[in-house]
Design a protein around this motif. Structure first.
Motif, mmCIF file in Angstrom:
data_model
loop_
_atom_site.group_PDB
_atom_site.id
_atom_site.type_symbol
_atom_site.label_atom_id
_atom_site.label_comp_id
_atom_site.label_asym_id
_atom_site.label_seq_id
_atom_site.Cartn_x
_atom_site.Cartn_y
_atom_site.Cartn_z
ATOM 1 N N SER A 105 1.076 -1.254 -0.270
ATOM 2 C CA SER A 105 -0.248 0.377 -0.069
ATOM 3 C C SER A 105 0.524 1.147 0.149
ATOM 4 O O SER A 105 0.622 1.909 -0.560
ATOM 5 N N THR A 135 4.295 3.152 6.546
ATOM 6 C CA THR A 135 2.909 3.347 6.244
ATOM 7 C C THR A 135 2.965 1.145 7.136
ATOM 8 O O THR A 135 2.013 1.466 7.989
ATOM 9 N N LEU A 166 -3.574 0.210 -4.726
ATOM 10 C CA LEU A 166 -3.884 0.655 -3.561
ATOM 11 C C LEU A 166 -4.601 0.301 -2.301
ATOM 12 O O LEU A 166 -4.691 0.156 -1.093
ATOM 13 N N PHE A 205 -4.905 -3.725 -0.736
ATOM 14 C CA PHE A 205 -4.173 -3.872 -0.146
ATOM 15 C C PHE A 205 -4.569 -2.832 1.245
ATOM 16 O O PHE A 205 -3.313 -3.413 2.489
ATOM 17 N N ASP A 206 -4.344 -1.903 1.172
ATOM 18 C CA ASP A 206 -4.734 -1.069 2.216
ATOM 19 C C ASP A 206 -5.907 -1.525 3.139
ATOM 20 O O ASP A 206 -5.776 -1.853 4.208
ATOM 21 N N GLY A 212 -1.018 4.227 8.621
ATOM 22 C CA GLY A 212 -1.897 5.547 7.030
ATOM 23 C C GLY A 212 -2.089 6.968 7.063
ATOM 24 O O GLY A 212 -1.547 8.073 6.120
#
Length: 203
Positions: free
Chosen positions: A20, A42, A92, A95-96, A133
């Motif tokens: 991510s 992250t 992104l 996976f986030d 994040g």
């Protein structure tokens, strides 16, 4: 929950957030060093804040260099395969969302290990899931998603509440963990797919 299960979840969460972070950095066209830094913060940001709050120091990634190696290898692999992945934004997001569910459960279990109340465990899960994040977005000069759109931290909180409800009804920790991770991931997909969001306040 068995230690091996926790280690598996932590490994998967680290990989998910490393990917991510890597794709978020590549979207902003950072150089390779910048991409690696974003991947690291992250992956370790939420866990570092959590461990500092509960006094579990040195924090996990400082005690075990394998975390750093895993992030490095994952980020390099993501960079190498970038030409094969055309939709950075979708990658992104997926996976986030996966990392969010995995790390939320890690935070909750850390709170349980320290004998903290369910409410504090849910808070630790939310911090573990979200703060990597937050740091990533701040370094990339964007407003963190947790503050201005989508149901992000709320998904962690609801997942944490669900875990303790399942625990109350005697569902095993292993099954509860899988259910909660899936719940958070699916909830994120649904709210983004249908553009759901909490009310915004401002002038």
């Amino acid at each position: 929950m068995q230690i091996n299960t926790m280690e598996t979840i932590e490994t998967l969460g680290t990989v998910a957030f490393a990917i991510s972070g890597t794709f978020a950095a590549m979207q902003r066209r950072l150089d390779p060093f910048g991409v690696l830094i974003i991947a690291f913060v992250t992956s370790i940001g939420g866990g570092t804040v959590r461990d500092l709050l509960v006094g579990d120091t040195p924090v996990a990634w400082m005690r075990d260099v394998n975390y750093c190696l895993l992030i490095l290898l994952t980020s390099l692999a993501a960079i190498f395969f970038k030409t094969h992945i055309k939709k950075f934004k979708v990658t992104l997001f997926l996976f986030d969302s996966l990392g969010l569910g995995l790390f939320t459960m890690l935070g909750i279990q850390k709170g349980i290990t320290f004998g903290l109340s369910p409410g504090i465990c849910v808070a630790l899960g939310t911090i573990t899931g979200c703060f990597g994040g937050v740091i990533r977005d701040t370094l990339l000069n964007t407003i963190p998603v947790i503050f201005h759109k989508e149901i992000y931290a709320t998904a962690c909180i609801l997942g944490g509440v669900l875990f303790f409800l399942l625990k109350y009804f005697k569902v095993t920790d292993g099954a509860s963990t899988i259910i909660v991770i899936a719940f958070i991931f699916i909830l994120r997909v649904i709210v983004v797919r249908f553009k759901l969001a909490l009310p915004k306040f401002g002038y």
